[in-house]
Design an enzyme around this catalytic site. Structure first.
Site, PDB file in Angstrom:
ATOM      1  N   SER A  64      14.665  69.899  17.617  1.00 29.41           N
ATOM      2  CA  SER A  64      15.778  70.500  18.119  1.00 29.41           C
ATOM      3  C   SER A  64      17.059  70.584  17.322  1.00 29.41           C
ATOM      4  CB  SER A  64      15.806  69.702  19.544  1.00 29.41           C
ATOM      5  OG  SER A  64      14.868  69.817  20.367  1.00 29.41           O
TER       6      SER A  64
HETATM    7  N1  SAH Z   1      12.737  65.930  20.802  1.00 29.81           N
HETATM    8  C1  SAH Z   1      11.848  66.495  19.734  1.00 29.81           C
HETATM    9  C2  SAH Z   1      11.732  67.877  20.249  1.00 29.81           C
HETATM   10  C3  SAH Z   1      10.269  68.614  19.908  1.00 29.81           C
HETATM   11  S1  SAH Z   1      10.111  70.266  20.508  1.00 29.81           S
HETATM   12  C4  SAH Z   1      12.486  66.674  18.505  1.00 29.81           C
HETATM   13  O1  SAH Z   1      13.779  66.512  18.405  1.00 29.81           O
HETATM   14  O2  SAH Z   1      11.966  66.907  17.373  1.00 29.81           O
HETATM   15  C5  SAH Z   1       8.987  69.544  22.041  1.00 29.81           C
HETATM   16  C6  SAH Z   1       7.958  68.818  21.926  1.00 29.81           C
HETATM   17  O3  SAH Z   1       7.425  68.597  23.183  1.00 29.81           O
HETATM   18  C7  SAH Z   1       6.964  69.294  20.983  1.00 29.81           C
HETATM   19  O4  SAH Z   1       6.464  68.280  20.059  1.00 29.81           O
HETATM   20  C8  SAH Z   1       5.604  69.293  21.986  1.00 29.81           C
HETATM   21  O5  SAH Z   1       4.194  69.236  21.445  1.00 29.81           O
HETATM   22  C9  SAH Z   1       5.948  68.374  23.212  1.00 29.81           C
HETATM   23  N2  SAH Z   1       5.381  68.824  24.147  1.00 29.81           N
HETATM   24  C10 SAH Z   1       5.253  69.845  24.844  1.00 29.81           C
HETATM   25  N3  SAH Z   1       4.792  69.739  26.209  1.00 29.81           N
HETATM   26  C11 SAH Z   1       4.126  68.399  26.370  1.00 29.81           C
HETATM   27  C12 SAH Z   1       3.789  67.618  27.269  1.00 29.81           C
HETATM   28  N4  SAH Z   1       3.172  68.023  28.543  1.00 29.81           N
HETATM   29  N5  SAH Z   1       3.518  66.195  27.053  1.00 29.81           N
HETATM   30  C13 SAH Z   1       4.275  65.607  25.975  1.00 29.81           C
HETATM   31  N6  SAH Z   1       4.752  66.409  25.148  1.00 29.81           N
HETATM   32  C14 SAH Z   1       4.542  67.714  25.072  1.00 29.81           C
END
Ligand code: SAH
Length: 214
Positions: A64
């Site tokens: 993010s």
């Molecule tokens: N907080 C992270 C954001 C990553 S993007 C950072 O700063 O790097 C969002 C993430 O949510 C992705 O890795 C995606 O695989 C995950 N995601 C999406 N749907 C999900 C679900 N149902 N359960 C767990 N993770 C999920």
């Protein structure tokens, strides 16, 4: 990889930029100032580690934007030792910010590759969290209820399982909407069967998907 003076200087600049963009919580800014974001980046994007943008981290996902991380964390109104459930471990960067602020973090990721990679990275940096591979829509009832829940992927609906794992008086921060954009929503659980919802602007996240991916 080391955390050099140059990295620390770039981080300070990023913190100043986030302050200018409206982040006021000093604990959040201080956590951003402490966590070496370059350690959470893919090698091809290292030079952009302290740019206020989102970048690819593999498996079609993104780390993010620092402003978004700071904004969501500020909305959580974290107190040290609070139990936080994070949905979407991704790169682990947001997880490290929560840990830096003294939270007790339970984090779930549905992409196996990211789950493995981020768990071992955070452990090597001596950041202690509870990592789970699974579907965040289900939450983690075994360890609940939680003071705070942070969803870092865009959800098309409010996951009722997560509301039930929130403590009365607790807050959930969740981007709600379709893949054209989401409203940043704060849901406060005011009593066992009553919630209060407020909106805090538009954001764009990768989608929150059901099930897991190996
Ligand atoms: N907080 C992270 C954001 C990553 S993007 C950072 O700063 O790097 C969002 C993430 O949510 C992705 O890795 C995606 O695989 C995950 N995601 C999406 N749907 C999900 C679900 N149902 N359960 C767990 N993770 C999920």
């Amino acid at each position: 990889m080391e955390d050099s003076y140059r990295h620390k200087g770039l981080r300070k600049k990023l913190v100043n930029e986030l302050e200018k963009k409206g982040i006021t919580d000093q604990n959040v800014l201080s956590a951003i100032n402490s966590v070496p974001r370059h350690l959470f980046m893919e090698s091809g994007f290292l030079n952009f580690s302290y740019k206020d943008s989102a970048f690819p981290i593999g498996a079609g996902q993104t780390i993010s934007q620092p402003y978004t991380v700071a904004f969501q964390t500020q909305l959580l109104k974290l107190k040290p030792q609070e139990k936080v459930l994070e949905i979407g471990t991704g790169s682990g960067y947001q997880t490290a910010i929560l840990l830096e602020m003294g939270a007790n973090v339970y984090t779930i990721e549905r992409q196996y590759e990211l789950f493995m990679k981020s768990k071992s990275l955070l452990e090597s940096l001596k950041y202690t969290a509870h990592f789970f591979y699974g579907d965040g829509y289900k939450g983690k009832p075994t360890y609940g209820p939680y003071h705070k829940i942070l969803v870092t992927a865009g959800a098309s609906e409010i996951p009722q399982n997560l509301i039930s794992q929130l403590m009365v008086g607790g807050l959930m921060v969740i981007p709600l909407g379709d893949n054209t954009g989401q409203d940043m929503v704060v849901i406060e659980k005011v009593s066992e069967n009553k919630t209060k919802t407020t909106k805090h602007g538009k954001f764009i996240f990768v989608p929150m998907l059901k099930g897991t991916n190996k």
